[in-house]
Scaffold this active site. Sequence first.
Site, mmCIF file in Angstrom:
data_model
loop_
_atom_site.group_PDB
_atom_site.id
_atom_site.type_symbol
_atom_site.label_atom_id
_atom_site.label_comp_id
_atom_site.label_asym_id
_atom_site.label_seq_id
_atom_site.Cartn_x
_atom_site.Cartn_y
_atom_site.Cartn_z
ATOM 1 N N LYS A 57 -51.686 33.286 9.460
ATOM 2 C CA LYS A 57 -50.267 33.213 9.799
ATOM 3 C C LYS A 57 -49.548 34.564 9.675
ATOM 4 O O LYS A 57 -48.500 34.769 10.288
ATOM 5 C CB LYS A 57 -49.561 32.171 8.936
ATOM 6 C CG LYS A 57 -50.019 30.737 9.219
ATOM 7 C CD LYS A 57 -49.015 30.016 10.042
ATOM 8 C CE LYS A 57 -49.313 28.564 10.357
ATOM 9 N NZ LYS A 57 -50.388 27.893 9.644
ATOM 10 N N SER A 82 -44.947 24.330 5.663
ATOM 11 C CA SER A 82 -45.614 23.654 4.556
ATOM 12 C C SER A 82 -46.395 24.649 3.722
ATOM 13 O O SER A 82 -47.128 24.263 2.836
ATOM 14 C CB SER A 82 -46.546 22.571 5.107
ATOM 15 O OG SER A 82 -47.470 23.149 5.982
ATOM 16 N N GLU A 208 -58.705 18.788 14.664
ATOM 17 C CA GLU A 208 -57.548 18.370 13.865
ATOM 18 C C GLU A 208 -57.962 17.265 12.886
ATOM 19 O O GLU A 208 -59.022 16.662 13.042
ATOM 20 C CB GLU A 208 -56.408 17.893 14.781
ATOM 21 C CG GLU A 208 -56.725 16.641 15.567
ATOM 22 C CD GLU A 208 -55.651 16.295 16.592
ATOM 23 O OE1 GLU A 208 -54.564 16.900 16.570
ATOM 24 O OE2 GLU A 208 -55.909 15.400 17.407
ATOM 25 N N GLY A 212 -54.424 12.375 11.827
ATOM 26 C CA GLY A 212 -53.315 12.679 12.738
ATOM 27 C C GLY A 212 -53.844 13.296 14.010
ATOM 28 O O GLY A 212 -53.866 14.514 14.152
ATOM 29 N N ASP A 214 -52.769 13.593 17.038
ATOM 30 C CA ASP A 214 -51.786 13.734 18.119
ATOM 31 C C ASP A 214 -52.231 14.759 19.154
ATOM 32 O O ASP A 214 -51.910 14.631 20.337
ATOM 33 C CB ASP A 214 -50.422 14.140 17.543
ATOM 34 C CG ASP A 214 -50.481 15.457 16.816
ATOM 35 O OD1 ASP A 214 -51.136 15.506 15.749
ATOM 36 O OD2 ASP A 214 -49.916 16.454 17.299
ATOM 37 N N SER A 308 -59.436 29.441 8.875
ATOM 38 C CA SER A 308 -58.024 29.813 9.017
ATOM 39 C C SER A 308 -57.332 30.281 7.738
ATOM 40 O O SER A 308 -56.346 31.016 7.817
ATOM 41 C CB SER A 308 -57.260 28.637 9.628
ATOM 42 O OG SER A 308 -57.524 27.442 8.919
HETATM 43 C C1 LIG Z 1 -50.998 26.776 10.019
HETATM 44 C C2 LIG Z 1 -52.425 26.594 9.712
HETATM 45 C C3 LIG Z 1 -53.291 25.930 10.593
HETATM 46 C C4 LIG Z 1 -52.802 25.310 11.887
HETATM 47 O O1 LIG Z 1 -52.260 26.285 12.753
HETATM 48 P P1 LIG Z 1 -51.331 25.850 13.984
HETATM 49 O O2 LIG Z 1 -50.944 27.137 14.618
HETATM 50 O O3 LIG Z 1 -50.163 25.106 13.414
HETATM 51 O O4 LIG Z 1 -52.133 24.968 14.848
HETATM 52 C C5 LIG Z 1 -54.622 25.850 10.256
HETATM 53 N N1 LIG Z 1 -55.099 26.365 9.108
HETATM 54 C C6 LIG Z 1 -54.300 27.000 8.228
HETATM 55 C C7 LIG Z 1 -54.899 27.536 6.981
HETATM 56 C C8 LIG Z 1 -52.939 27.143 8.500
HETATM 57 O O5 LIG Z 1 -52.156 27.775 7.625
#
Ligand SMILES: *Cc1c(COP(=O)(O)O)cnc(C)c1O
Length: 329
Positions: A57, A82, A208, A212, A214, A308
């Site tokens: 992020k 979150s 996902e 959820g 979606d 991620s």
């Molecule tokens: C935000 C996040 C996601 C999902 O990313 P999106 O851009 O909302 O699809 C996945 N893994 C981690 C660790 C995140 O912080």
Amino acid sequence: MDHTARLPTFDDVAAAAQRILGHAHRTPVLTSSRVDAELGLRAYFKCENFQRVGAFKFRGAFNALSRFDAAQRRAGVVAYSSGNHAQAVALAARLLDVPATIVMPLDAPASKVAATRGYGAEVVTYDRYTEDREEIGRALAAEGGLTLVPPYDHPDVIAGQGTAAKELIEEVGELDVVLTPLGGGGLLAGTALSVRALSPAARILGVEPAAGDDGRQSLRSGRVVHIDTPVTIADGAQTTHLGELTFPIIRREVEDVLTASDDHLVDAMRTFAATMKIVVEPTAGLGLAGLRQIAADLPGARVGVVVSGGNVDLDRYARLVGPDAGRQG
Ligand SMILES: *Cc1c(COP(=O)(O)O)cnc(C)c1O
């Protein structure tokens, strides 16, 4: 989101890569012969748990704040999240000398709230099961003249998130399949822009939480499906709908969305610890969990997986991956 906002392209990802250069980390790509042997393919894990603030992020947040004009920098930024987006905006704001207000759920992991405050941001809390964070964020933006940077549905955020896959393909070459976790779709949409430009034949898949789905419903029905906040250990993907910008990109480029149960996320977390010796948060296990479901159909394939993030309280991590692990999280 503004309905007239332009969809980002790979040129925007390339521009974002220039802006974050020297500010974001170029994260390592890990491989595991044990995982490759288990799955019968070659997997490349782009490890964003090693990114600044512990998740991808930071890429999107820093790119978005870098583009503020002088008046926006003075008035400040507001974000709702979150967790990881909150920390990312807070750190990017501090680095760029912009005041930050962050709207976070009352039940956000303690480490994420503390880290956000630690970066100097003001934290405003809300109840994620009864209140609408987007409304709160918009109200704060309207009252104080702050610029709202949403966690996924923004062209600069999507472009920034796409830089991880750009680095991955530049490092390891073209891939047959690329998987990323899917929440609101900023990571998947940005990844899709990079993959389609740099490895055009690759199949692109999102993964996902099963609680959820979606994203899968949206892709299959051709419209953005809204759901209630899903109950899952994957707190980074507890989103209720894709975005007005992320959905059209995902619809254009992404072949399918897979789902993973909480138990499969725990299995993935254990695999990352046992084989690559890395701590990943539950949401970051989505890519590997999805890959395990389709590996038998991909013999010998070169597969990219975006890992991620790694932000999980240590006690919670131990509960999740330890013996007799309760999955309440
Ligand atoms: C935000 C996040 C996601 C999902 O990313 P999106 O851009 O909302 O699809 C996945 N893994 C981690 C660790 C995140 O912080």
